[in-house]
Design an enzyme around this catalytic site. Structure first.
Site, PDB file in Angstrom:
ATOM      1  N   LEU A 185      -3.172  -1.849  14.154  1.00 53.45           N
ATOM      2  CA  LEU A 185      -1.837  -2.435  14.083  1.00 53.45           C
ATOM      3  C   LEU A 185      -1.112  -1.797  12.903  1.00 53.45           C
ATOM      4  O   LEU A 185      -1.471  -2.020  11.746  1.00 53.45           O
ATOM      5  CB  LEU A 185      -1.920  -3.958  13.917  1.00 53.45           C
ATOM      6  CG  LEU A 185      -2.208  -4.779  15.185  1.00 53.45           C
ATOM      7  CD1 LEU A 185      -3.557  -4.434  15.802  1.00 53.45           C
ATOM      8  CD2 LEU A 185      -2.125  -6.280  14.881  1.00 53.45           C
ATOM      9  N   MET A 186      -0.106  -0.986  13.205  1.00 51.20           N
ATOM     10  CA  MET A 186       0.544  -0.141  12.203  1.00 51.20           C
ATOM     11  C   MET A 186       1.894  -0.697  11.785  1.00 51.20           C
ATOM     12  O   MET A 186       2.760  -0.946  12.618  1.00 51.20           O
ATOM     13  CB  MET A 186       0.759   1.270  12.766  1.00 51.20           C
ATOM     14  CG  MET A 186      -0.484   2.121  12.828  1.00 51.20           C
ATOM     15  SD  MET A 186      -0.966   2.748  11.201  1.00 51.20           S
ATOM     16  CE  MET A 186       0.298   3.975  10.923  1.00 51.20           C
ATOM     17  N   LYS A 267       1.466 -13.399  13.108  1.00 51.03           N
ATOM     18  CA  LYS A 267       0.240 -12.596  13.146  1.00 51.03           C
ATOM     19  C   LYS A 267      -0.585 -12.933  14.390  1.00 51.03           C
ATOM     20  O   LYS A 267      -1.188 -12.044  15.001  1.00 51.03           O
ATOM     21  CB  LYS A 267      -0.587 -12.838  11.880  1.00 51.03           C
ATOM     22  CG  LYS A 267       0.036 -12.297  10.601  1.00 51.03           C
ATOM     23  CD  LYS A 267       0.011 -10.776  10.591  1.00 51.03           C
ATOM     24  CE  LYS A 267       0.543 -10.221   9.275  1.00 51.03           C
ATOM     25  NZ  LYS A 267      -0.351 -10.502   8.144  1.00 51.03           N
ATOM     26  N   GLY A 289      -4.827  -3.861   8.390  1.00 48.68           N
ATOM     27  CA  GLY A 289      -4.934  -3.451   6.997  1.00 48.68           C
ATOM     28  C   GLY A 289      -4.981  -4.615   6.032  1.00 48.68           C
ATOM     29  O   GLY A 289      -4.646  -4.456   4.850  1.00 48.68           O
ATOM     30  N   GLN A 298      -3.077 -13.925   4.250  1.00 47.73           N
ATOM     31  CA  GLN A 298      -4.382 -13.268   4.205  1.00 47.73           C
ATOM     32  C   GLN A 298      -5.426 -14.044   3.405  1.00 47.73           C
ATOM     33  O   GLN A 298      -6.423 -13.480   2.969  1.00 47.73           O
ATOM     34  CB  GLN A 298      -4.218 -11.844   3.652  1.00 47.73           C
ATOM     35  CG  GLN A 298      -3.385 -10.962   4.572  1.00 47.73           C
ATOM     36  CD  GLN A 298      -3.053  -9.607   3.975  1.00 47.73           C
ATOM     37  OE1 GLN A 298      -3.586  -9.229   2.930  1.00 47.73           O
ATOM     38  NE2 GLN A 298      -2.168  -8.871   4.622  1.00 47.73           N
ATOM     39  N   CYS A 457      10.650  21.965   8.321  1.00 47.04           N
ATOM     40  CA  CYS A 457       9.305  21.585   7.894  1.00 47.04           C
ATOM     41  C   CYS A 457       8.325  22.513   8.592  1.00 47.04           C
ATOM     42  O   CYS A 457       8.705  23.266   9.493  1.00 47.04           O
ATOM     43  CB  CYS A 457       8.998  20.111   8.198  1.00 47.04           C
ATOM     44  SG  CYS A 457       8.870  19.738   9.958  1.00 47.04           S
TER      45      CYS A 457
END
Length: 484
Positions: A185-186, A267, A289, A298, A457
């Protein structure tokens, strides 16, 4: 150039069939990672190490090969070597002198020999003979086996001698493709990017799932850092980038859920959605994370309640990590600048968030939530191979690429400052300005709107992402510079 690749030590203690399978997978991954640099690359060996041989001679390509191998899961370290047919002890001495004589005058040194096969001498006899002769003939100050300034290293395998030139450390772990798959999960911040790296480094194929809370700039930023992680550490395997539109979910939470419970319920909704995506893709586990008590959601009671929303295994690689350690790791792996400048959208802000969520209270609040909204979000989830995220930005905006910069145009080098320093872009007669990708969106509006700007780039990925974003914001004076 010849390289000897030493595999991750934990691979060598596997049963013979598993060990061979892992090493075959590593050989396949190395070919995949390096094939655009050398289509004729040879990778051989199946047991305790691999030999990589290339005919490429250009220093830039060789440096790129080494950099990629340093970021390939499954490799503990690898050696640059010079190979010779094995002769007698005098011949071994001459080969070592050829490569080390210039490094020994006035230095304390040691000779290290590793040997496999049947020979009329032992490894210790080689070390003593070569070391004694080098000390007499090369002006060395002395020998120290415990603290040498120079190590003369060699490996003998059957009838081949390898004189070691240099050692490069890699990231260890198991080869990607040999273990199971995960879905991370980003958010694009420090924590989720480091968690993704940790699972990739261990050898788990890591797909990316982003919950879009309403910010297009945030989605582009997460696409960018996910692509960076995959390209640097996981490009031997194709994975997916999944974007789930969560704006309606956030709106429902804001309108129906008590303020103190919003964070935990958001969440839980994310875990429910991620579980459905993972089941659809036959992925074995979720990755987040989260670290203990870093934020209110958390705490251990809250994490327990959050996890009860899914039956799927949830991995938390950072669960006992300190924030500074996470930031240091992000800096080392190259995601810190992405995280520091990641556009954010926060739609759920609890004034007094609970730190001890109760399951009965959460169940009550969730009964007020219309689950059809979550179903709609999942129906609209967009899946795209990570190597095609640029192509999926939308056909309504055309990002023009040019091969040559013209007089009057300004080339904006948006690479990381360290990359600019290592390889500065120089174009005769063309103005080149360094403007790092993480500062581009904020500082572009300060530039002269009457000038044409070409974004540059190395790979063309970040330049296209940022050009797309700037064009979508109404800046028509942007193109991408892709020299031939």
């Amino acid at each position: 150039m010849k390289l000897i690749v030493k595999v991750f030590p934990e691979i060598t203690i596997k049963s013979p069939p598993v060990r061979k399978r892992f090493i075959r997978q590593l050989a396949k991954n190395i070919r995949t990672v390096l094939r655009d640099l050398d289509p004729e690359l040879a990778v051989t060996g199946v047991w305790d190490n691999l030999e990589v041989e290339t005919a490429v001679e250009k220093p830039r390509l060789l440096r790129e090969m080494i950099e990629r191998l340093c970021c390939t899961p499954g490799i503990a370290h690898f050696l640059e070597v010079h190979e010779y047919p094995l002769g007698d002890l005098d011949d071994i001495l001459e080969k070592c002198k050829r490569h080390y004589a210039g490094q020994l005058p006035g230095k304390i040194f040691a000779v290290r020999c590793k040997r496999a096969g049947r020979h009329p001498f032992t490894s210790m006899e080689v070390e003593r003979y070569v070391g004694g002769c080098l000390r007499q003939q090369c002006g060395a100050a002395g020998v120290s086996l415990s603290a040498p300034e120079v190590e003369v290293r060699m490996e003998i395998r059957d009838q081949r001698l390898f004189v070691v030139h240099r050692q490069h450390d890699s990231i260890g772990g198991y080869p990607l493709g040999a273990l199971e798959q995960t879905l991370v999960l980003m958010s694009g911040g420090f924590d989720s990017t480091v968690a993704a790296f940790q699972t990739m480094r261990r050898g788990l194929m890591t797909h990316f799932c982003f919950f879009n809370l309403g910010g297009r700039a945030h989605e582009l930023g997460v696409m960018e850092v996910a692509h960076y992680l995959w390209q640097k550490y996981g490009s031997s395997q194709r994975v997916l980038f999944v974007s789930v539109p969560f704006e309606e979910v956030v709106g429902e939470i804001l309108g129906k859920v008590d303020n103190s419970q919003m964070g935990v319920i958001l969440k839980r909704m994310m875990l429910r959605a991620a579980t459905r995506v993972a089941e659809r893709l036959k992925i074995d586990a979720l990755v987040t994370g989260e670290a203990i008590s870093q934020v209110s959601s958390q705490t251990l009671p809250n994490l327990s309640v959050i996890d009860s929303a899914t039956d799927m295994l949830v991995l938390r690689p950072l669960i006992a990590s300190h924030k500074q350690d996470i930031i240091d790791t992000a800096t080392r792996i190259g995601t810190a600048e992405f995280a520091r400048h990641m556009p954010e959208y926060c739609g759920v802000i609890s004034v007094n968030p609970t730190t001890r969520a109760r399951r009965d209270r959460i169940d009550y609040e969730e009964r007020q939530f219309d689950m059809a909204i979550l179903e709609r979000a999942l129906e609209r989830a967009h899946l795209v191979p990570i190597d095609r995220v640029i192509d999926e930005l939308g056909e309504e905006i055309c990002v023009e690429e040019v091969r040559e910069a013209l007089a009057g145009q300004i080339v904006l080098d948006i690479r990381h400052p360290e990359a600019v320093e290592d390889g500065p872009l120089e174009l005769p007669g063309i103005e080149v300005r360094a403007l790092p990708f993480y500062a581009l969106n904020n500082r572009f509006k300060e530039l002269d709107s009457n000038r044409q700007y070409l974004l540059y780039c190395d790979k063309g990925v970040m330049s296209r992402l940022h050009a797309h974003h700037l064009l979508s914001e109404g800046h028509a004076n942007v193109r991408v510079y892709r020299p031939a």
